[in-house]
Design a protein around this motif. Sequence first.
Motif, PDB file in Angstrom:
ATOM      1  N   ILE A  44       0.829  -1.146   0.020  1.00 19.36           N
ATOM      2  CA  ILE A  44      -0.132   0.061  -0.083  1.00 19.36           C
ATOM      3  C   ILE A  44       0.944   1.223   0.003  1.00 19.36           C
ATOM      4  O   ILE A  44       0.670   2.201  -0.804  1.00 19.36           O
ATOM      5  CB  ILE A  44      -0.938   0.057   1.219  1.00 19.36           C
ATOM      6  CG1 ILE A  44      -2.064  -1.183   1.252  1.00 19.36           C
ATOM      7  CG2 ILE A  44      -1.826   1.385   1.450  1.00 19.36           C
ATOM      8  CD1 ILE A  44      -2.784  -1.181   0.006  1.00 19.36           C
ATOM      9  N   ASN A  45       1.900   1.245   1.013  1.00 21.31           N
ATOM     10  CA  ASN A  45       2.710   2.326   0.924  1.00 21.31           C
ATOM     11  C   ASN A  45       3.316   2.827  -0.432  1.00 21.31           C
ATOM     12  O   ASN A  45       3.799   3.726  -0.865  1.00 21.31           O
ATOM     13  CB  ASN A  45       3.548   2.514   2.284  1.00 21.31           C
ATOM     14  CG  ASN A  45       2.832   2.763   3.581  1.00 21.31           C
ATOM     15  OD1 ASN A  45       2.509   3.936   3.854  1.00 21.31           O
ATOM     16  ND2 ASN A  45       2.549   1.741   4.121  1.00 21.31           N
ATOM     17  N   GLY A  46       4.100   1.565  -0.755  1.00 19.02           N
ATOM     18  CA  GLY A  46       4.764   1.574  -2.195  1.00 19.02           C
ATOM     19  C   GLY A  46       4.102   2.268  -3.355  1.00 19.02           C
ATOM     20  O   GLY A  46       4.625   2.961  -3.924  1.00 19.02           O
ATOM     21  N   ALA A  47       2.770   1.728  -3.330  1.00 15.07           N
ATOM     22  CA  ALA A  47       1.732   1.938  -4.327  1.00 15.07           C
ATOM     23  C   ALA A  47       1.752   3.661  -4.424  1.00 15.07           C
ATOM     24  O   ALA A  47       1.675   4.264  -5.320  1.00 15.07           O
ATOM     25  CB  ALA A  47       0.454   1.249  -4.239  1.00 15.07           C
ATOM     26  N   PHE A  48       1.407   4.160  -3.022  1.00 17.94           N
ATOM     27  CA  PHE A  48       1.309   5.590  -2.773  1.00 17.94           C
ATOM     28  C   PHE A  48       2.532   6.173  -3.363  1.00 17.94           C
ATOM     29  O   PHE A  48       2.440   7.546  -3.881  1.00 17.94           O
ATOM     30  CB  PHE A  48       0.808   5.831  -1.536  1.00 17.94           C
ATOM     31  CG  PHE A  48      -0.700   5.814  -1.328  1.00 17.94           C
ATOM     32  CD1 PHE A  48      -1.249   7.225  -0.991  1.00 17.94           C
ATOM     33  CD2 PHE A  48      -1.394   4.958  -1.510  1.00 17.94           C
ATOM     34  CE1 PHE A  48      -2.561   7.325  -0.813  1.00 17.94           C
ATOM     35  CE2 PHE A  48      -2.771   4.853  -1.319  1.00 17.94           C
ATOM     36  CZ  PHE A  48      -3.487   6.080  -1.231  1.00 17.94           C
ATOM     37  N   LEU A  49       3.501   6.065  -3.212  1.00 22.28           N
ATOM     38  CA  LEU A  49       4.945   6.649  -3.377  1.00 22.28           C
ATOM     39  C   LEU A  49       5.090   6.622  -4.721  1.00 22.28           C
ATOM     40  O   LEU A  49       5.307   7.379  -5.508  1.00 22.28           O
ATOM     41  CB  LEU A  49       6.036   5.973  -2.568  1.00 22.28           C
ATOM     42  CG  LEU A  49       6.289   5.905  -1.052  1.00 22.28           C
ATOM     43  CD1 LEU A  49       7.400   5.093  -0.623  1.00 22.28           C
ATOM     44  CD2 LEU A  49       6.487   7.251  -0.633  1.00 22.28           C
ATOM     45  N   VAL A  50       4.974   5.561  -5.474  1.00 24.11           N
ATOM     46  CA  VAL A  50       4.849   5.376  -7.202  1.00 24.11           C
ATOM     47  C   VAL A  50       3.734   6.409  -7.627  1.00 24.11           C
ATOM     48  O   VAL A  50       4.132   7.134  -8.477  1.00 24.11           O
ATOM     49  CB  VAL A  50       4.573   4.157  -7.497  1.00 24.11           C
ATOM     50  CG1 VAL A  50       4.221   3.963  -9.092  1.00 24.11           C
ATOM     51  CG2 VAL A  50       5.639   2.949  -6.907  1.00 24.11           C
ATOM     52  N   LEU A  51       2.751   6.311  -7.021  1.00 19.83           N
ATOM     53  CA  LEU A  51       1.445   7.249  -7.306  1.00 19.83           C
ATOM     54  C   LEU A  51       2.124   8.906  -7.698  1.00 19.83           C
ATOM     55  O   LEU A  51       1.823   9.704  -8.434  1.00 19.83           O
ATOM     56  CB  LEU A  51       0.219   7.134  -6.767  1.00 19.83           C
ATOM     57  CG  LEU A  51      -0.894   8.126  -7.166  1.00 19.83           C
ATOM     58  CD1 LEU A  51      -1.305   8.022  -8.736  1.00 19.83           C
ATOM     59  CD2 LEU A  51      -2.023   7.798  -6.238  1.00 19.83           C
TER      60      LEU A  51
END
Length: 514
Positions: free
Chosen positions: A422-429
């Motif tokens: 979840i946190n990785g996806a937000f960083l990418v976004l």
Amino acid sequence: MSVQTFNVIQKISPVAKFTFLLILFVITCIAGIISLLEAIHFFQFLLSDDAPQVVSQAIQQLRANPTLENTKILGAELWGLSSLSNVSHYVDSRLLEQGLYYASMPKTNQALLFVHVVLGGFCMLLGALQFWPSFRKRYMTIHRKIGTVYIATAPFSVVMAMIYLVKTAPHHLYDHLIAWIALWIFGAFALLSIFMAIRAIRNKKIYEHQAWMALSFSSLLVAPLLRWDWALLVSLFPHIDQETLNLVTMGMMLPQTLLIGYILVVINRQFNRPMSQRKPESFALRISNIFLVLSPLWYAVAIGSTVIVGLYFSIGGLSGLKFAHTLIPHELIIREEQVISDLGFRKWLLVLTNGAALILGIYTLQALLKATAKTLSKPVHLFGKTAAIFALIAGGLAISVGSQIGLQPDRVLLAGGTMYIINGAFLVLFSMIFLVAQYRQQFAIMKESMVFLICMLPYLSSYVLTLWVLQFIHLPTDYVIAGQGFAVPIGFSTGLLFVAFLYVVYGQATREHN
């Protein structure tokens, strides 16, 4: 990124916005209808003295003969969830025992929940329509009337829920302690945002009003989205039991709801007429000045966060934290230790890119707050781009770590990869949003997306610090068995997103579209 690519994005954008609003409207309407049907269910409990016996017999019948027809007596919610997947998935879970608790709890609690569900159902039915720009423009009178009903019912619904929480121990909630904490936090933000929205519209600050209302509505979406997440995840992972999927959804809940609120702000912001650079809100100026004055503190926090993450990976993750062994299942600790060991140099790449992105991000935000679009220097552009690229790499590595820990078909690992994914996806976004905004010279969006990145990058240190605090609280054994020693730190790992949303309310990007 080429001009042709941007042209394609601009053509797709209106369709994407319409699709998002339509999906949100449909799922909230369905949630509202089910809530009202559930309210009828609760009202029957209030009128009946033998409700516990009736529900107990219905549970026995359902478990003996798990058919869709037999779920109806236990409520529209269980019937709806079962119709979207399969009955046995929920029959084998604690959801049925939760229904029995609702039927047997004190009448006062049943009345509180009844009022909360009825009013919440109306908010779900009407709320999403308020954020549809074309509807608001064409039917402003109806928009205002719906808004009046929403403002009259939503706070009362939240207060009823809060009183219920005061009278109910965390372990009596299906989602346990993490839900108990989350409902208090989201309830407080819902009340605050409604009050601030009223204040903003009275002062004719429409841009602030819309942003505050988006936060209030997204805060109210916690319970409905939890059910939709169950339905979605069981279709993606049919082999995973309901209790594990519930822990996954709790890890998704905070970032998911705030992301929906942010998208609503962006859609409505872009519908409004863009303005040239305007004088910042006085409150925003004060906060910016405080942020700049406390610069040494933020760098110290960033360095401390990086050191914590580095130490965490150097000792093998949870396995090196003695206090974690009393809160986290042994199998998850061993699994994470193995994954970290297999990462090799990539774990240090994650530490370095995450830490560098945080430090460079703070420097970039300070420069962005001091400068204007015309006076921003090339070095600042370079530092900002570097910070976003580092955050992009760190996010990709976090997703990789989470995928390797993975979701499991039992509660042994408690869906251990949720936090990283979840946190990785937000960083990418938000890294991508910053890079696109920089390319398009969207100064205000650069600041906004950088705030999101800075608030997301310390996720792992926040997780570790929350675990450290929990050791002094001494969670009961049944709470730990239910996965709360794992779920609570995951929830707090994304807690700074509330700070990012407050920036969205008062930030330049929102203010310049009014």
